[in-house]
Design a protein around this motif. Structure first.
Motif, PDB file in Angstrom:
ATOM      1  N   VAL A  61      49.085  33.603   9.003  1.00 36.88           N
ATOM      2  CA  VAL A  61      49.289  34.940   9.490  1.00 36.88           C
ATOM      3  C   VAL A  61      50.834  34.878   9.960  1.00 36.88           C
ATOM      4  O   VAL A  61      51.555  35.974   9.710  1.00 36.88           O
ATOM      5  CB  VAL A  61      48.392  35.458  10.509  1.00 36.88           C
ATOM      6  CG1 VAL A  61      48.873  36.737  11.467  1.00 36.88           C
ATOM      7  CG2 VAL A  61      46.917  35.878   9.967  1.00 36.88           C
ATOM      8  N   THR A  62      51.043  33.880  10.645  1.00 34.50           N
ATOM      9  CA  THR A  62      52.545  33.616  11.217  1.00 34.50           C
ATOM     10  C   THR A  62      53.485  33.767   9.893  1.00 34.50           C
ATOM     11  O   THR A  62      54.399  34.326   9.993  1.00 34.50           O
ATOM     12  CB  THR A  62      52.581  32.345  11.858  1.00 34.50           C
ATOM     13  OG1 THR A  62      51.499  32.386  13.226  1.00 34.50           O
ATOM     14  CG2 THR A  62      53.996  32.061  12.399  1.00 34.50           C
ATOM     15  N   ILE A  63      53.122  32.969   8.778  1.00 35.99           N
ATOM     16  CA  ILE A  63      54.184  32.875   7.641  1.00 35.99           C
ATOM     17  C   ILE A  63      54.034  34.383   7.156  1.00 35.99           C
ATOM     18  O   ILE A  63      55.309  34.791   6.627  1.00 35.99           O
ATOM     19  CB  ILE A  63      53.543  31.922   6.648  1.00 35.99           C
ATOM     20  CG1 ILE A  63      53.701  30.411   7.318  1.00 35.99           C
ATOM     21  CG2 ILE A  63      54.172  32.146   5.372  1.00 35.99           C
ATOM     22  CD1 ILE A  63      52.986  29.503   6.151  1.00 35.99           C
ATOM     23  N   GLY A  64      53.100  34.906   6.998  1.00 35.48           N
ATOM     24  CA  GLY A  64      53.150  36.522   6.590  1.00 35.48           C
ATOM     25  C   GLY A  64      53.989  37.396   7.237  1.00 35.48           C
ATOM     26  O   GLY A  64      54.853  38.092   6.717  1.00 35.48           O
ATOM     27  N   TRP A  65      53.922  37.228   8.673  1.00 39.22           N
ATOM     28  CA  TRP A  65      54.672  37.966   9.615  1.00 39.22           C
ATOM     29  C   TRP A  65      56.247  37.614   9.229  1.00 39.22           C
ATOM     30  O   TRP A  65      57.055  38.400   9.501  1.00 39.22           O
ATOM     31  CB  TRP A  65      54.169  37.670  10.900  1.00 39.22           C
ATOM     32  CG  TRP A  65      55.121  38.257  12.007  1.00 39.22           C
ATOM     33  CD1 TRP A  65      54.982  39.838  12.393  1.00 39.22           C
ATOM     34  CD2 TRP A  65      56.072  37.691  12.813  1.00 39.22           C
ATOM     35  NE1 TRP A  65      55.904  39.979  13.365  1.00 39.22           N
ATOM     36  CE2 TRP A  65      56.729  38.819  13.685  1.00 39.22           C
ATOM     37  CE3 TRP A  65      56.487  36.296  12.669  1.00 39.22           C
ATOM     38  CZ2 TRP A  65      57.593  38.533  14.483  1.00 39.22           C
ATOM     39  CZ3 TRP A  65      57.682  36.318  14.009  1.00 39.22           C
ATOM     40  CH2 TRP A  65      58.299  37.239  14.542  1.00 39.22           C
ATOM     41  N   LEU A  66      56.328  36.168   9.367  1.00 38.39           N
ATOM     42  CA  LEU A  66      57.899  35.898   8.915  1.00 38.39           C
ATOM     43  C   LEU A  66      58.537  36.420   7.872  1.00 38.39           C
ATOM     44  O   LEU A  66      59.657  36.746   7.746  1.00 38.39           O
ATOM     45  CB  LEU A  66      57.940  34.225   9.162  1.00 38.39           C
ATOM     46  CG  LEU A  66      57.861  33.819  10.722  1.00 38.39           C
ATOM     47  CD1 LEU A  66      57.664  32.075  10.352  1.00 38.39           C
ATOM     48  CD2 LEU A  66      58.976  34.232  11.624  1.00 38.39           C
ATOM     49  N   LEU A  67      57.529  36.156   6.575  1.00 40.80           N
ATOM     50  CA  LEU A  67      58.263  36.809   5.429  1.00 40.80           C
ATOM     51  C   LEU A  67      58.488  38.244   5.784  1.00 40.80           C
ATOM     52  O   LEU A  67      59.411  38.687   5.245  1.00 40.80           O
ATOM     53  CB  LEU A  67      57.443  36.297   4.465  1.00 40.80           C
ATOM     54  CG  LEU A  67      56.983  34.824   3.915  1.00 40.80           C
ATOM     55  CD1 LEU A  67      56.049  34.820   2.965  1.00 40.80           C
ATOM     56  CD2 LEU A  67      58.537  34.404   3.145  1.00 40.80           C
ATOM     57  N   ASN A  68      57.661  39.150   6.092  1.00 43.90           N
ATOM     58  CA  ASN A  68      57.685  40.476   6.391  1.00 43.90           C
ATOM     59  C   ASN A  68      59.091  40.789   7.178  1.00 43.90           C
ATOM     60  O   ASN A  68      59.883  41.571   6.993  1.00 43.90           O
ATOM     61  CB  ASN A  68      56.502  41.142   6.711  1.00 43.90           C
ATOM     62  CG  ASN A  68      56.627  42.471   6.890  1.00 43.90           C
ATOM     63  OD1 ASN A  68      57.054  43.063   5.716  1.00 43.90           O
ATOM     64  ND2 ASN A  68      56.324  43.268   8.036  1.00 43.90           N
ATOM     65  N   LYS A  69      58.985  39.918   8.287  1.00 42.40           N
ATOM     66  CA  LYS A  69      60.472  40.128   9.198  1.00 42.40           C
ATOM     67  C   LYS A  69      61.820  39.975   8.396  1.00 42.40           C
ATOM     68  O   LYS A  69      62.485  40.644   8.754  1.00 42.40           O
ATOM     69  CB  LYS A  69      60.231  39.452  10.474  1.00 42.40           C
ATOM     70  CG  LYS A  69      60.943  39.362  11.575  1.00 42.40           C
ATOM     71  CD  LYS A  69      60.839  38.501  12.679  1.00 42.40           C
ATOM     72  CE  LYS A  69      62.072  38.368  13.311  1.00 42.40           C
ATOM     73  NZ  LYS A  69      62.448  38.847  14.565  1.00 42.40           N
ATOM     74  N   TYR A  70      61.555  38.767   7.737  1.00 42.70           N
ATOM     75  CA  TYR A  70      63.063  38.511   7.214  1.00 42.70           C
ATOM     76  C   TYR A  70      63.061  38.925   5.627  1.00 42.70           C
ATOM     77  O   TYR A  70      64.132  38.516   4.970  1.00 42.70           O
ATOM     78  CB  TYR A  70      63.034  37.027   7.073  1.00 42.70           C
ATOM     79  CG  TYR A  70      63.414  36.290   8.701  1.00 42.70           C
ATOM     80  CD1 TYR A  70      64.542  36.859   9.215  1.00 42.70           C
ATOM     81  CD2 TYR A  70      62.431  35.835   9.233  1.00 42.70           C
ATOM     82  CE1 TYR A  70      64.848  36.390  10.463  1.00 42.70           C
ATOM     83  CE2 TYR A  70      62.728  35.469  10.447  1.00 42.70           C
ATOM     84  CZ  TYR A  70      63.725  35.692  11.338  1.00 42.70           C
ATOM     85  OH  TYR A  70      63.814  35.433  12.447  1.00 42.70           O
ATOM     86  N   ARG A  71      62.271  40.104   5.355  1.00 47.79           N
ATOM     87  CA  ARG A  71      62.359  40.399   3.880  1.00 47.79           C
ATOM     88  C   ARG A  71      63.627  41.237   3.759  1.00 47.79           C
ATOM     89  O   ARG A  71      64.012  41.415   2.331  1.00 47.79           O
ATOM     90  CB  ARG A  71      61.095  41.424   3.660  1.00 47.79           C
ATOM     91  CG  ARG A  71      61.114  42.689   4.066  1.00 47.79           C
ATOM     92  CD  ARG A  71      59.904  43.313   3.634  1.00 47.79           C
ATOM     93  NE  ARG A  71      60.113  43.930   2.378  1.00 47.79           N
ATOM     94  CZ  ARG A  71      59.214  43.808   1.350  1.00 47.79           C
ATOM     95  NH1 ARG A  71      57.852  43.246   1.245  1.00 47.79           N
ATOM     96  NH2 ARG A  71      59.500  44.213   0.216  1.00 47.79           N
ATOM     97  N   THR A  72      64.403  41.557   4.733  1.00 47.43           N
ATOM     98  CA  THR A  72      65.728  42.478   4.570  1.00 47.43           C
ATOM     99  C   THR A  72      66.903  41.438   4.722  1.00 47.43           C
ATOM    100  O   THR A  72      68.155  41.934   4.462  1.00 47.43           O
ATOM    101  CB  THR A  72      65.550  43.599   5.529  1.00 47.43           C
ATOM    102  OG1 THR A  72      65.548  42.930   6.939  1.00 47.43           O
ATOM    103  CG2 THR A  72      64.631  44.653   5.181  1.00 47.43           C
TER     104      THR A  72
END
Length: 168
Positions: A61-72
């Motif tokens: 879940v943390t990795i998913g959150w990080l990927l979504n946060k830094y997608r831009t």
């Protein structure tokens, strides 16, 4: 979504680093969390499956959150573009059984969706060095070109809009 040219070397380098980072973070995070939980809440039976599972879930879940946060972030530009393109092409592929008969009947939207799908697939397969399916794609493109010529249409992938899939 417009099809754009991607720098293959940069895309591969960034994708490989993102994947390696996710694997390392998943390994270290899940083991670390599980070990901390096992130390804090030991089980006399010796089974720590639930703590190991919780470590994996929390880390994922943390990795998913990080990927979504830094997608831009600029580092993720190509990786996110390819990820989004794969999702768009998947939506077209799920409609392909309905698109093909409509294209045979001369439906402009169906022909345009198929043209976009073929052009996007060609782009992705070149990025991923998937040349095995290129011959099959070339035959499908030739068939589509014949249909466009038959109905006197010029298909431009820049005209594609995902909203046209709703009718199929």
């Amino acid at each position: 979504m417009q099809l754009i040219k991607i720098d293959k070397a940069r895309y591969r380098r960034h994708l490989n680093r993102v994947i390696a980072g996710c694997i390392a973070l998943l390994t270290i995070g899940s083991l670390g969390i599980a070990q901390i939980l096992i130390e804090l809440f030991p089980d006399e039976s010796g089974s720590h499956f639930h703590w190991n599972l919780l470590g994996v879930v929390v880390t994922a879940v943390t990795i998913g959150w990080l990927l979504n946060k830094y997608r831009t972030h600029s580092y993720m530009t190509e990786v996110v573009y390819v990820w989004d393109l794969k999702q768009v092409l998947n939506k077209i592929t799920r409609k392909m059984l309905k698109l093909k008969p409509a294209a045979q009947a001369g439906n402009v939207d169906a022909l345009l969706a198929m043209q976009y799908s073929y052009a996007g697939s060609r782009l992705l397969w070149n990025l991923d060095d998937n040349t095995i399916s290129m011959d099959e794609l070339a035959l499908a493109q030739l068939e589509l070109d014949r249909l466009a010529e038959k109905y006197q249409l010029t298909l431009n992938v820049d005209d594609y809009d995902a909203k046209i899939l709703k009718q199929f």
